[in-house]
Design an enzyme around this catalytic site. Structure first.
Site, PDB file in Angstrom:
ATOM      1  N   CYS A  82       0.833  -1.201   0.000  1.00 59.02           N
ATOM      2  CA  CYS A  82       0.000   0.000   0.000  1.00 59.02           C
ATOM      3  C   CYS A  82       0.873   1.258   0.000  1.00 59.02           C
ATOM      4  CB  CYS A  82      -0.928  -0.006   1.210  1.00 59.02           C
ATOM      5  SG  CYS A  82      -1.999   1.440   1.259  1.00 59.02           S
ATOM      6  N   ASN A 105       0.092 -11.030  -9.001  1.00 57.64           N
ATOM      7  CA  ASN A 105      -1.031 -10.090  -8.953  1.00 57.64           C
ATOM      8  C   ASN A 105      -0.731  -8.882  -9.836  1.00 57.64           C
ATOM      9  OD1 ASN A 105      -1.871  -7.384  -6.974  1.00 57.64           O
ATOM     10  ND2 ASN A 105      -3.475  -8.669  -7.821  1.00 57.64           N
TER      11      ASN A 105
HETATM   12  C1  LIG Z   1      -9.953   0.365  -4.145  1.00 56.23           C
HETATM   13  C2  LIG Z   1      -8.754  -0.518  -3.959  1.00 56.23           C
HETATM   14  C3  LIG Z   1      -8.362  -0.859  -2.674  1.00 56.23           C
HETATM   15  C4  LIG Z   1      -7.251  -1.688  -2.476  1.00 56.23           C
HETATM   16  N1  LIG Z   1      -6.941  -2.075  -1.203  1.00 56.23           N
HETATM   17  C5  LIG Z   1      -5.959  -2.982  -1.021  1.00 56.23           C
HETATM   18  C6  LIG Z   1      -5.707  -3.532   0.282  1.00 56.23           C
HETATM   19  O1  LIG Z   1      -6.383  -3.220   1.265  1.00 56.23           O
HETATM   20  N2  LIG Z   1      -4.684  -4.418   0.390  1.00 56.23           N
HETATM   21  C7  LIG Z   1      -3.934  -4.826  -0.690  1.00 56.23           C
HETATM   22  O2  LIG Z   1      -3.040  -5.635  -0.546  1.00 56.23           O
HETATM   23  N3  LIG Z   1      -4.150  -4.319  -1.914  1.00 56.23           N
HETATM   24  C8  LIG Z   1      -5.154  -3.430  -2.096  1.00 56.23           C
HETATM   25  N4  LIG Z   1      -5.407  -2.963  -3.363  1.00 56.23           N
HETATM   26  C9  LIG Z   1      -4.548  -3.401  -4.486  1.00 56.23           C
HETATM   27  C10 LIG Z   1      -5.087  -4.679  -5.112  1.00 56.23           C
HETATM   28  O3  LIG Z   1      -5.142  -5.711  -4.155  1.00 56.23           O
HETATM   29  C11 LIG Z   1      -4.206  -5.138  -6.253  1.00 56.23           C
HETATM   30  O4  LIG Z   1      -2.915  -5.382  -5.768  1.00 56.23           O
HETATM   31  C12 LIG Z   1      -4.122  -4.126  -7.395  1.00 56.23           C
HETATM   32  O5  LIG Z   1      -5.387  -3.562  -7.681  1.00 56.23           O
HETATM   33  C13 LIG Z   1      -3.552  -4.793  -8.656  1.00 56.23           C
HETATM   34  O6  LIG Z   1      -4.276  -5.956  -8.978  1.00 56.23           O
HETATM   35  P1  LIG Z   1      -5.493  -5.956 -10.060  1.00 56.23           P
HETATM   36  O7  LIG Z   1      -4.931  -5.395 -11.338  1.00 56.23           O
HETATM   37  O8  LIG Z   1      -5.921  -7.390 -10.180  1.00 56.23           O
HETATM   38  O9  LIG Z   1      -6.555  -5.086  -9.487  1.00 56.23           O
HETATM   39  C14 LIG Z   1      -6.513  -2.147  -3.588  1.00 56.23           C
HETATM   40  C15 LIG Z   1      -6.913  -1.806  -4.871  1.00 56.23           C
HETATM   41  C16 LIG Z   1      -8.026  -0.999  -5.066  1.00 56.23           C
HETATM   42  C17 LIG Z   1      -8.465  -0.673  -6.481  1.00 56.23           C
END
Ligand SMILES: Cc1cc2nc3c(=O)[nH]c(=O)nc-3n(C[C@H](O)[C@H](O)[C@H](O)COP(=O)(O)O)c2cc1C
Length: 322
Positions: free
Chosen positions: A83, A194
């Protein structure tokens, strides 16, 4: 995912896949130790398997929170090292910990000593000026030596200076190759990819080289895709035959939660993308967005919304995933 997911969302996603491991949003050690614990980390038994994600950097506090999570019945404890928000940086946790592998290793060792369930870490490939090849390798070596059970890698850097948290999810380019090389160098460390995985089929393609795939935004914004997880990845039938069947299966839960004082919108907001791109999807979304927020809105609002949209059979979810 902070601000997006919650226990209602997880309960609903569990009606779309039995087998996917579901993660909570990040909860800080301060919140777990001093906050309303039942509200913050309470969950429904149907959510299993479910992992609790913690944010923190103090080994003792993390160990105490891991123990609390295990006592609540979580199946895994995960530490957030991804984060990028200012608030998190001020607390010296999240992505800035990519620069402190030895401290993260101490955190992992303390959590491992405190619980019998798996302890995992979710990280970036690097931050700011770090060279991902070196930074990710040093980070993985440290947490592997500390006994981490798996490493989930969001395959892009976080720029802590200059980019907002939202930009940090899209602007730094994805680099899967650095994750593949990490896996080759650490064959015994389970590594989960991821970032940017938009379909279940794309997830499956990565499983040839890696141990798992985590989907974030695609799973939340188009939850119908999750109906393909069990058939495509586990060779098992999906728990519900279609998105509409999943909504019907959710109704008793909604009735129970409404009776406990939960507002309908708190649950139905997670359904907005369920019929993405099928006839009536917009009317479904609009009905929920305008009616489920009304004071006293009851489950009938969801039934009305459902009548406005065409169903998408589960087989279509699979085809679309492919
Ligand atoms: C609104 C939002 C909140 C997120 N909150 C977290 C979180 O609490 N913990 C975390 O590890 N990643 C968080 N992420 C990141 C996602 O887990 C992920 O790593 C990131 O979106 C990339 O993966 P994706 O392309 O599949 O979405 C968040 C992403 C978004 C969009």
């Amino acid at each position: 995912m902070m601000e997006w997911t919650d226990r209602h969302c997880r309960f609903f996603h569990r009606l779309l896949t039995r087998r996917a491991l579901i993660y909570t949003e990040m909860v800080t050690t301060g919140a777990v130790l001093h906050g309303d614990r039942a509200r913050l980390i309470g969950f429904h038994p149907a959510e299993h398997p479910v992992a609790l994600q913690l944010g923190g950097s103090e080994p003792k506090a993390l160990a105490a929170c891991a123990r609390i999570g295990a006592d609540f019945g979580y199946d895994e404890i995960n530490l957030n090292v991804g984060c990028p928000s200012d608030r998190v940086q001020e607390g010296r946790f999240g992505a800035c910990l990519m620069a402190e592998p030895a401290l993260v290793a101490d955190c992992v060792a303390a959590m491992k000593a405190a619980v019998a369930i798996p302890v995992t870490v979710k990280c970036r490939i690097g931050i700011d000026e770090q060279d991902p090849a070196l930074a990710l390798e040093a980070f993985a070596r440290a947490v592997e030596a500390a006994g981490v059970d798996a490493l989930i890698v969001h395959a892009r850097k976080a720029w802590l200076k200059g980019l907002s948290p939202r930009q940090n999810r899209d602007v730094p380019p994805l680099d899967y190759d650095v994750v593949f090389r990490l896996k080759a160098a650490h064959p015994r460390l389970p590594i989960v990819l991821n970032g940017g995985i938009a379909t279940v089929e794309a997830a499956r393609a990565q499983l040839a080289r890696l141990d798992g795939v985590m989907m974030g935004r695609a799973a939340y914004q188009e939850p119908w895709r999750l109906l393909a997880v069990d058939p495509l990845l586990f060779d098992e039938a999906a728990p519900c035959a279609s998105p509409k069947a999943a909504v019907r299966a959710l109704m008793p839960y909604i009735e129970r939660e409404l009776a406990r004082g939960v507002r309908l919108h708190s649950i139905t907001r997670h359904l907005h993308g369920l019929f993405h791109a099928v006839p009536g999807a917009r009317a479904f979304r609009r009905h929920l967005a305008t009616q489920a927020v009304q004071p006293g809105a009851c489950a009938a609002v969801l039934a009305e919304a459902l009548a406005l949209v065409v169903d998408r059979p589960a087989e279509m979810a699979q085809t679309a995933a492919a």
